[in-house]
Design an enzyme around this catalytic site. Sequence first.
Site, PDB file in Angstrom:
ATOM      1  N   ARG A  17       0.813  -1.179  -0.019  1.00 50.19           N
ATOM      2  CA  ARG A  17      -0.017  -0.034   0.161  1.00 50.19           C
ATOM      3  C   ARG A  17       0.849   1.080   0.021  1.00 50.19           C
ATOM      4  NH1 ARG A  17      -3.957  -0.702   4.710  1.00 50.19           N
ATOM      5  NH2 ARG A  17      -2.056  -1.741   5.778  1.00 50.19           N
ATOM      6  N   ASN A  35      -6.355  -2.597   1.593  1.00 46.58           N
ATOM      7  CA  ASN A  35      -6.394  -3.963   1.932  1.00 46.58           C
ATOM      8  C   ASN A  35      -7.838  -4.458   2.331  1.00 46.58           C
ATOM      9  OD1 ASN A  35      -3.728  -4.293   1.864  1.00 46.58           O
ATOM     10  ND2 ASN A  35      -3.379  -4.496   4.047  1.00 46.58           N
TER      11      ASN A  35
END
EC number: 6.2.-.-
Length: 751
Positions: A17, A35
């Site tokens: 990320r 996520n």
Amino acid sequence: MRREARVEGVVQGVGFRPFVHTLARRLGLAGHVGNDADGVFLAVEGSSEGVARFLDALKAEAPPLAVIDRIEVTEVPPLGAARFDILPSPPGGVANTLVSADSATCADCLRELADPGDRRYRYPFVNCTNCGPRFTIVRGVPYDRPRTTMAGFALCRDCAREYADPADRRFHAQPVCCPACGPRLRLGTAEGDDALRVAVRLLGEGRVLAVKGLGGYHLAVAAASEPAAAALRSRKHREDKPFAIMVPDLAVAGDLCEVDPVAERLLTGRRRPIVLLPRRRAAPVAPSVAPGNRMLGVLLPYTPLHHLLLTDFAAPIVLTSANVSDEPIVFRDDEARDRLSGIADAFLTHDRPIHVRTDDSVARTFRGRAQLQRRSRGYAPEPVVVGQDFRRHVLACGAELKNTFCLAKGRHAFLSHHIGDLENYETLRSFTEGIEHFGRLFDIAPEIVAHDLHPEYLSTKYALDLAESGTVEPVGVQHHHAHIAACLADNAESGPVLGVAFDGTGYGTDHTIWGGEFLLADLAGFRRVGHLEPVRMPGGTAAVRQPWRMAAAYLGATDDTGDLDVVRRHAREWPAVVSMAASGVNAPLTSSAGRLFDAVAALLGVRDTTNYEGQAAIELEQLADPAVRGGYPAGISAADPVTVSGADLVKSVVDDLRAGRAVDVVAARFHNGVAEAIRGVCARLREATGVGTVALSGGVFQNVLLLDRTVDLLEGRGFRVLTHSRVPTNDGGVSLGQAVVAANTTGPVRQ
């Protein structure tokens, strides 16, 4: 323009990320990343050139620990987004994400560890998005700090700032910590660096030290100290099996052993297994570390604590799993104090909980590639990607020895960490807890449970108990078929092949003990097309622990009662054992290749009794002179299935012994003879079946001399040869084979 994407693979807990965030900001794109239970979802919006460059870089520039299986991109209308955000993980959903294995400390963290000006100087728990604990601390998914064993350590202001800064290497690194807010090292009343100093002093004094690592406790002593190594061996009740050695760096590994380029990559890579290497003659290692063994198991430090310990001690140390023989590695602090109190003189520990016990992995090199002997820390729970989809969720329960289990769905086979031998309550508990944990992590509810045919294996009983619920379909898979299927899956193939499955014990479809098998096999089925001629095992399992009994059985089968050393060594018991084999009372039939190697080891005076599985065969390989060419002949019948006369090989061994031939030459000729018999059988079977690919599997093929000779001979006759690499050739790979067989022999998805 705007694009949404779904990224699947090992993309959580590896800095994916923050990587996406940084990439998007660099290219001037808006959108978001987050996520969820499937992996990573993202959207990017901006110029067409910027979006195209972003999608190209998404895989090419991914973080070092990321393993991307698939990226799905969807074109959507622009929303006029003005910024790029990292979104919180949504609750719920079916978990399809993958969890990263634990990873060795990266170079950036090591620089901080050694920098007196850094706030993490000599901090034993330094980590970042590119390294550190993963699987062993994960309690659930999505992978966020509250679902790890770091949940109890609240971030200090400095760590919280790093965690929230997209430009920082620790942006959203879930195990991030420092001396102010993270776990603390302890030894007795000493903490931090004081605890390390005490530990180093104790090692120098020859003491046995218990050290809490990533996946459990280890026992450590100075590798050059014979009194210390001998004391550890005695206290651990580990009579002969070699210990592993941790060395400070690659240079020291090269001083002790011959290190080829593949071994170098294994030693220094992120997975850091124990690597089996040829030892140098003058290697300064205590005799009790690896008695009578030409190989050493070597590994490099893979945690900051290991680096500090090895740097301060400045010499190799034995680092072996902390357990009493035959029990699983200890990983809970209270159990460590209880079970290791009679072994360790002191405990170097810390307060970060371990959620899953995970042993060190073991690897070797063969013909330019790595071969795993034990697949555990650094590899599990990352999946083995197979060539065909699992249409239904599968649980495969594995074998009795070197147990692993396997949970599978889609194209992913989640092979477990090493569980061990299912012979006691602690190992069985590790097995059942592991299955439950994997099921939760990967959201797998088995519809099929695969198991060995042996009715007394604890793994079989577990599977059949599970099937009694009526919601799970049981599938029995013959042991040696599972071996060959595992080799096929390891190589992403489906067969058919001529499978050569050589090991110690496997329950056959005729209810005898198999172990020297030639199978015409694919993932759906097999036919037994050849095997070693069966002989009796006088005393049953006693013959496994006492190889001289197999020598008696083979000599009895050849009517040889002459004067041999093995007969004299066991003169009192010999007649009764020979009679037992002749009568068949308490003497089951076996075609086991492992038992044939045992017989020859006893004849050559290598080993009459064993202290661990496969010991006689391992030491027989160590004895053999690899420079010797030419092998003993073995008769091959014209029957269906064909049979190979192990007795012929034994007779030639005896003849050479009586002729005064050197035992290292005899051992080598025996190995060569077995390889030549395999070639002869496969050549005959190719004529009958038209199949020209051979798959080699089973624990006997951990024998590098035999494997090398066999591959040479088969390839010399034009065969294509499959061997193991990603999963062990021994019983540690059986669960993968069971899973793919079950998936290929059961019906479609139930409606």
